[in-house]
Design a protein around this motif. Sequence first.
Motif, PDB file in Angstrom:
ATOM      1  N   LYS A  69       0.819  -1.221   0.000  1.00 54.82           N
ATOM      2  CA  LYS A  69       0.000   0.000   0.000  1.00 54.82           C
ATOM      3  C   LYS A  69       0.851   1.271   0.000  1.00 54.82           C
ATOM      4  N   ASP A  70       1.885   1.308   0.839  1.00 51.48           N
ATOM      5  CA  ASP A  70       2.633   2.554   1.040  1.00 51.48           C
ATOM      6  C   ASP A  70       3.721   2.796   0.005  1.00 51.48           C
ATOM      7  N   VAL A  71       4.386   1.727  -0.424  1.00 48.24           N
ATOM      8  CA  VAL A  71       5.495   1.884  -1.370  1.00 48.24           C
ATOM      9  C   VAL A  71       5.016   1.765  -2.812  1.00 48.24           C
ATOM     10  N   TRP A  72       4.232   0.730  -3.093  1.00 49.49           N
ATOM     11  CA  TRP A  72       3.815   0.476  -4.473  1.00 49.49           C
ATOM     12  C   TRP A  72       2.420   0.976  -4.793  1.00 49.49           C
ATOM     13  N   LYS A  73       1.717   1.525  -3.793  1.00 49.89           N
ATOM     14  CA  LYS A  73       0.406   2.151  -3.985  1.00 49.89           C
ATOM     15  C   LYS A  73      -0.608   1.203  -4.617  1.00 49.89           C
ATOM     16  N   LEU A  74      -0.570  -0.062  -4.214  1.00 52.34           N
ATOM     17  CA  LEU A  74      -1.525  -1.038  -4.738  1.00 52.34           C
ATOM     18  C   LEU A  74      -2.854  -0.877  -4.016  1.00 52.34           C
ATOM     19  N   ASP A  75      -3.940  -0.952  -4.760  1.00 47.68           N
ATOM     20  CA  ASP A  75      -5.259  -0.862  -4.142  1.00 47.68           C
ATOM     21  C   ASP A  75      -5.753  -2.255  -3.763  1.00 47.68           C
ATOM     22  N   LYS A  76      -6.921  -2.317  -3.155  1.00 46.09           N
ATOM     23  CA  LYS A  76      -7.439  -3.584  -2.631  1.00 46.09           C
ATOM     24  C   LYS A  76      -7.622  -4.620  -3.738  1.00 46.09           C
ATOM     25  N   SER A  77      -8.117  -4.187  -4.899  1.00 48.23           N
ATOM     26  CA  SER A  77      -8.340  -5.148  -5.983  1.00 48.23           C
ATOM     27  C   SER A  77      -7.025  -5.739  -6.483  1.00 48.23           C
ATOM     28  N   GLU A  78      -5.977  -4.945  -6.508  1.00 42.45           N
ATOM     29  CA  GLU A  78      -4.667  -5.437  -6.954  1.00 42.45           C
ATOM     30  C   GLU A  78      -4.056  -6.385  -5.932  1.00 42.45           C
ATOM     31  N   ILE A  79      -4.221  -6.065  -4.650  1.00 40.86           N
ATOM     32  CA  ILE A  79      -3.715  -6.954  -3.592  1.00 40.86           C
ATOM     33  C   ILE A  79      -4.476  -8.269  -3.598  1.00 40.86           C
ATOM     34  N   ASP A  80      -5.793  -8.202  -3.792  1.00 37.76           N
ATOM     35  CA  ASP A  80      -6.607  -9.427  -3.869  1.00 37.76           C
ATOM     36  C   ASP A  80      -6.202 -10.262  -5.076  1.00 37.76           C
ATOM     37  N   PHE A  81      -5.862  -9.606  -6.174  1.00 38.78           N
ATOM     38  CA  PHE A  81      -5.423 -10.318  -7.373  1.00 38.78           C
ATOM     39  C   PHE A  81      -4.144 -11.099  -7.078  1.00 38.78           C
ATOM     40  N   ILE A  82      -3.211 -10.494  -6.382  1.00 37.24           N
ATOM     41  CA  ILE A  82      -1.961 -11.171  -6.018  1.00 37.24           C
ATOM     42  C   ILE A  82      -2.246 -12.358  -5.110  1.00 37.24           C
ATOM     43  N   LYS A  83      -3.128 -12.163  -4.168  1.00 41.60           N
ATOM     44  CA  LYS A  83      -3.386 -13.174  -3.144  1.00 41.60           C
ATOM     45  C   LYS A  83      -4.184 -14.364  -3.670  1.00 41.60           C
ATOM     46  N   ASN A  84      -5.161 -14.092  -4.522  1.00 39.43           N
ATOM     47  CA  ASN A  84      -6.138 -15.134  -4.858  1.00 39.43           C
ATOM     48  C   ASN A  84      -5.968 -15.760  -6.234  1.00 39.43           C
ATOM     49  N   THR A  85      -5.140 -15.187  -7.083  1.00 39.80           N
ATOM     50  CA  THR A  85      -4.998 -15.732  -8.435  1.00 39.80           C
ATOM     51  C   THR A  85      -4.176 -17.014  -8.404  1.00 39.80           C
ATOM     52  N   ASN A  86      -4.738 -18.068  -8.965  1.00 41.31           N
ATOM     53  CA  ASN A  86      -4.044 -19.367  -9.005  1.00 41.31           C
ATOM     54  C   ASN A  86      -3.265 -19.576 -10.302  1.00 41.31           C
ATOM     55  N   ASP A  87      -3.727 -18.946 -11.362  1.00 37.84           N
ATOM     56  CA  ASP A  87      -3.089 -19.148 -12.659  1.00 37.84           C
ATOM     57  C   ASP A  87      -2.738 -17.796 -13.271  1.00 37.84           C
ATOM     58  N   PHE A  88      -1.460 -17.483 -13.272  1.00 38.29           N
ATOM     59  CA  PHE A  88      -1.002 -16.223 -13.854  1.00 38.29           C
ATOM     60  C   PHE A  88      -0.687 -16.359 -15.341  1.00 38.29           C
ATOM     61  N   THR A  89      -0.841 -17.563 -15.901  1.00 36.60           N
ATOM     62  CA  THR A  89      -0.434 -17.798 -17.287  1.00 36.60           C
ATOM     63  C   THR A  89      -1.551 -17.535 -18.297  1.00 36.60           C
ATOM     64  N   SER A  90      -2.795 -17.431 -17.836  1.00 38.71           N
ATOM     65  CA  SER A  90      -3.875 -17.137 -18.776  1.00 38.71           C
ATOM     66  C   SER A  90      -3.664 -15.741 -19.352  1.00 38.71           C
ATOM     67  N   LYS A  91      -4.177 -15.500 -20.542  1.00 40.65           N
ATOM     68  CA  LYS A  91      -3.911 -14.247 -21.241  1.00 40.65           C
ATOM     69  C   LYS A  91      -4.357 -13.034 -20.427  1.00 40.65           C
ATOM     70  N   ALA A  92      -5.566 -13.097 -19.868  1.00 41.87           N
ATOM     71  CA  ALA A  92      -6.107 -11.966 -19.114  1.00 41.87           C
ATOM     72  C   ALA A  92      -5.283 -11.708 -17.856  1.00 41.87           C
ATOM     73  N   ASN A  93      -4.979 -12.774 -17.125  1.00 44.31           N
ATOM     74  CA  ASN A  93      -4.208 -12.615 -15.883  1.00 44.31           C
ATOM     75  C   ASN A  93      -2.769 -12.199 -16.151  1.00 44.31           C
ATOM     76  N   LEU A  94      -2.197 -12.707 -17.240  1.00 49.35           N
ATOM     77  CA  LEU A  94      -0.821 -12.359 -17.573  1.00 49.35           C
ATOM     78  C   LEU A  94      -0.716 -10.875 -17.930  1.00 49.35           C
ATOM     79  N   ASN A  95      -1.691 -10.381 -18.702  1.00 54.13           N
ATOM     80  CA  ASN A  95      -1.690  -8.957 -19.049  1.00 54.13           C
ATOM     81  C   ASN A  95      -1.833  -8.095 -17.800  1.00 54.13           C
ATOM     82  N   LYS A  96      -2.724  -8.508 -16.921  1.00 55.55           N
ATOM     83  CA  LYS A  96      -2.936  -7.738 -15.692  1.00 55.55           C
ATOM     84  C   LYS A  96      -1.693  -7.772 -14.811  1.00 55.55           C
ATOM     85  N   TYR A  97      -1.040  -8.921 -14.755  1.00 53.49           N
ATOM     86  CA  TYR A  97       0.162  -9.052 -13.933  1.00 53.49           C
ATOM     87  C   TYR A  97       1.309  -8.204 -14.500  1.00 53.49           C
TER      88      TYR A  97
END
Length: 214
Positions: free
Chosen positions: A147-175
């Motif tokens: 939150k303080d250094v990288w200014k990530l919002d709740k949706s971005e933190i939840d994405f990091i925490k809950n995403t199981n597959d980062f290789t799909s096209k949509a998730n890879l682009n978001k990552y």
Amino acid sequence: SEILNRGTYWFTQKIASAFAATGLSSPLSGIKNFWIGTPRTTATFGLKRTVEGLKQVFKTSAWEEARSLGYAEYGAKTLALSEQGLGSFTMANLFKWNLMTQSEGVNRIASAHAGTLMFAEYQAIYRGETSAFKTRVKKAEVERTFKDVWKLDKSEIDFIKNTNDFTSKANLNKYNQLLVKVAYESHISTQGGTSLARLPLWMSKGAWKPFTLF
């Protein structure tokens, strides 16, 4: 009043720029800038990551990436230095002569890379994948850094925490977009930033510009 006082604003801006130029006119200003910026990167991201970041400075690809993402010479460009000066003598030329512009690039490339390395480790810790990293950092500290250094919002933190597959096209682009943000915020958090979007609007008004070097 902006129209009526335009001449006054121009004059006071020139005075402010002159003070900035004289304050940074030493041939060693760029070296000083480096020795101020590097400890800030070290304090935030650690010595080992900072050293790895500094190694990137010797790679052409790192400079090309920094220019494409807008953080090479970021500090110099946000001051519109090419517009300040008299004739061929501009602050842009001065800052290249005393290595301020070059040291800005070095500091920001190193901090962006160091921050990205730290993010990879903190992401693993936050997801419970700590086997690859020997660290005692707690999840609460990881979340604070998000939150303080990288200014990530709740949706971005939840994405990091809950995403199981980062290789799909949509998730890879978001990552990948997330990594760009991490690199950008890493250099801002350690080296500072004065772009229009990061300062109050009143600072860009004519009457206040000389007081902020905006």
